[in-house]
Each structure stands twice: as structure tokens, then as C-alpha cells.
Motif scaffolding. Structure first.
Motif, PDB file in Angstrom:
ATOM      1  N   ASP A  13      83.073 -42.851 -16.958  1.00  0.00           N
ATOM      2  CA  ASP A  13      82.564 -41.942 -15.411  1.00  0.00           C
ATOM      3  C   ASP A  13      81.349 -42.467 -15.338  1.00  0.00           C
ATOM      4  O   ASP A  13      81.390 -41.923 -13.889  1.00  0.00           O
ATOM      5  N   TYR A  14      81.071 -42.995 -16.064  1.00  0.00           N
ATOM      6  CA  TYR A  14      79.957 -44.107 -15.415  1.00  0.00           C
ATOM      7  C   TYR A  14      80.403 -45.119 -14.580  1.00  0.00           C
ATOM      8  O   TYR A  14      80.441 -45.269 -13.029  1.00  0.00           O
ATOM      9  N   LEU A  15      82.013 -45.754 -14.091  1.00  0.00           N
ATOM     10  CA  LEU A  15      82.526 -46.601 -14.240  1.00  0.00           C
ATOM     11  C   LEU A  15      83.392 -46.116 -12.631  1.00  0.00           C
ATOM     12  O   LEU A  15      82.831 -46.251 -12.119  1.00  0.00           O
ATOM     13  N   ASP A  16      83.598 -44.965 -12.902  1.00  0.00           N
ATOM     14  CA  ASP A  16      83.763 -44.261 -11.823  1.00  0.00           C
ATOM     15  C   ASP A  16      82.862 -42.992 -11.103  1.00  0.00           C
ATOM     16  O   ASP A  16      83.399 -42.967 -10.107  1.00  0.00           O
ATOM     17  N   GLY A  17      81.908 -43.167 -10.775  1.00  0.00           N
ATOM     18  CA  GLY A  17      81.562 -42.814 -10.189  1.00  0.00           C
ATOM     19  C   GLY A  17      81.035 -41.587 -10.508  1.00  0.00           C
ATOM     20  O   GLY A  17      80.309 -40.669  -9.283  1.00  0.00           O
ATOM     21  N   GLN A  18      81.239 -40.723 -11.611  1.00  0.00           N
ATOM     22  CA  GLN A  18      81.025 -39.203 -11.553  1.00  0.00           C
ATOM     23  C   GLN A  18      79.969 -38.783 -12.570  1.00  0.00           C
ATOM     24  O   GLN A  18      79.643 -37.617 -12.956  1.00  0.00           O
ATOM     25  N   ASN A  36      75.813 -56.389 -26.366  1.00  0.00           N
ATOM     26  CA  ASN A  36      76.795 -55.065 -26.740  1.00  0.00           C
ATOM     27  C   ASN A  36      77.663 -54.168 -25.523  1.00  0.00           C
ATOM     28  O   ASN A  36      78.994 -54.768 -25.765  1.00  0.00           O
ATOM     29  N   CYS A  37      76.830 -53.471 -25.501  1.00  0.00           N
ATOM     30  CA  CYS A  37      77.326 -52.225 -24.393  1.00  0.00           C
ATOM     31  C   CYS A  37      77.778 -52.929 -22.656  1.00  0.00           C
ATOM     32  O   CYS A  37      78.387 -52.568 -21.496  1.00  0.00           O
ATOM     33  N   ARG A  38      76.557 -53.796 -22.249  1.00  0.00           N
ATOM     34  CA  ARG A  38      77.186 -54.236 -21.159  1.00  0.00           C
ATOM     35  C   ARG A  38      78.214 -55.303 -21.639  1.00  0.00           C
ATOM     36  O   ARG A  38      79.508 -55.265 -20.039  1.00  0.00           O
ATOM     37  N   ARG A  39      78.842 -55.824 -22.403  1.00  0.00           N
ATOM     38  CA  ARG A  39      79.948 -56.859 -22.469  1.00  0.00           C
ATOM     39  C   ARG A  39      80.827 -55.692 -22.233  1.00  0.00           C
ATOM     40  O   ARG A  39      82.091 -55.874 -21.725  1.00  0.00           O
ATOM     41  N   PHE A  40      80.886 -54.540 -22.462  1.00  0.00           N
ATOM     42  CA  PHE A  40      81.851 -53.381 -23.100  1.00  0.00           C
ATOM     43  C   PHE A  40      81.997 -52.820 -21.426  1.00  0.00           C
ATOM     44  O   PHE A  40      83.569 -52.535 -20.956  1.00  0.00           O
ATOM     45  N   ILE A  41      81.282 -52.879 -20.549  1.00  0.00           N
ATOM     46  CA  ILE A  41      81.235 -52.713 -19.568  1.00  0.00           C
ATOM     47  C   ILE A  41      81.832 -53.622 -18.575  1.00  0.00           C
ATOM     48  O   ILE A  41      83.024 -53.623 -17.853  1.00  0.00           O
ATOM     49  N   ARG A  42      81.459 -54.744 -18.826  1.00  0.00           N
ATOM     50  CA  ARG A  42      82.492 -55.597 -18.511  1.00  0.00           C
ATOM     51  C   ARG A  42      83.449 -56.129 -18.534  1.00  0.00           C
ATOM     52  O   ARG A  42      84.026 -56.130 -17.563  1.00  0.00           O
ATOM     53  N   GLN A  43      84.036 -55.510 -19.966  1.00  0.00           N
ATOM     54  CA  GLN A  43      85.888 -55.975 -20.440  1.00  0.00           C
ATOM     55  C   GLN A  43      86.144 -54.329 -19.289  1.00  0.00           C
ATOM     56  O   GLN A  43      87.249 -55.012 -19.118  1.00  0.00           O
ATOM     57  N   MET A  44      85.337 -52.979 -19.817  1.00  0.00           N
ATOM     58  CA  MET A  44      86.010 -52.046 -18.645  1.00  0.00           C
ATOM     59  C   MET A  44      86.428 -52.346 -17.040  1.00  0.00           C
ATOM     60  O   MET A  44      87.251 -51.982 -16.862  1.00  0.00           O
ATOM     61  N   GLN A  48      90.211 -52.326 -15.098  1.00  0.00           N
ATOM     62  CA  GLN A  48      90.249 -51.773 -14.005  1.00  0.00           C
ATOM     63  C   GLN A  48      90.493 -52.532 -13.002  1.00  0.00           C
ATOM     64  O   GLN A  48      92.002 -51.990 -11.792  1.00  0.00           O
ATOM     65  N   ALA A  49      89.658 -53.217 -12.490  1.00  0.00           N
ATOM     66  CA  ALA A  49      90.552 -54.009 -11.461  1.00  0.00           C
ATOM     67  C   ALA A  49      92.014 -55.172 -11.806  1.00  0.00           C
ATOM     68  O   ALA A  49      92.687 -54.995 -11.411  1.00  0.00           O
ATOM     69  N   THR A  50      92.523 -55.291 -13.124  1.00  0.00           N
ATOM     70  CA  THR A  50      93.734 -55.509 -13.330  1.00  0.00           C
ATOM     71  C   THR A  50      94.270 -54.160 -13.031  1.00  0.00           C
ATOM     72  O   THR A  50      95.468 -54.917 -12.239  1.00  0.00           O
TER      73      THR A  50
END
Length: 79
Positions: A13-18, A36-44, A48-50
Motif C-alpha cells: 500500500d505504501y509503494l502504491d500510494g494508498q 532491514n525494512c529499507r532494504r525490503f522496500i528497495r527490493q519491492m 515492481q520495476a522489473t
């Protein structure tokens, strides 16, 4: 502050702006302190870009799919 588990649950939801303004602030606050959560968000974001870069599969109509399945069934059934 959010726990890592709560952060992961809100990640899509964060990455989708919801998220609401308050929820976004809570997520960003957590990300400031949790490597660790910053790394997780970068991976997400990378995932998404892929996925966006992948070609779209051809859209098949229901009729074409049904015909293809029927043809396959005819080929597979004994004479």
C-alpha cells in the motif's frame, strides 16, 4: 513506531500510494531507523520495476481459449 511486521504488511500500500498521510508518516519514521525494512522496500521497488518492464501477455478472448481447449481435448481423446 511500527514494528517490522506491521511495516511489511503496509509495504504494498505504501509503494502504491494508498496509505493515509498519517500512515505514510509512520512508515517513513520506521524506515528512518530500520535498515532491514529499507532494504525490503528497495527490493519491492526493484520487483515492481522489473514486472513493469516485462512484455504484456497477449489477451485472448474467452471464445478463442475455449476453442483451443476443445481442439486440445479432441487431439488427446482416443479414436
Amino acid at each position: 513506531m511500527l514494528t517490522c511486521k506491521e511495516q511489511v504488511a503496509r509495504s504494498s500500500d505504501y509503494l502504491d500510494g494508498q496509505l493515509s498521510f498519517r500512515e505514510r508518516l509512520m512508515v517513513r519514521h520506521h524506515l528512518m531507523f530500520c535498515r532491514n525494512c529499507r532494504r525490503f522496500i528497495r527490493q519491492m521497488r526493484l520487483m515492481q520495476a522489473t514486472l513493469r518492464a516485462l512484455p504484456e501477455p497477449p489477451v485472448e478472448g474467452v471464445e478463442a481459449l475455449a476453442e483451443r481447449l476443445a481442439e486440445q481435448r479432441r487431439k488427446d481423446s482416443p479414436p
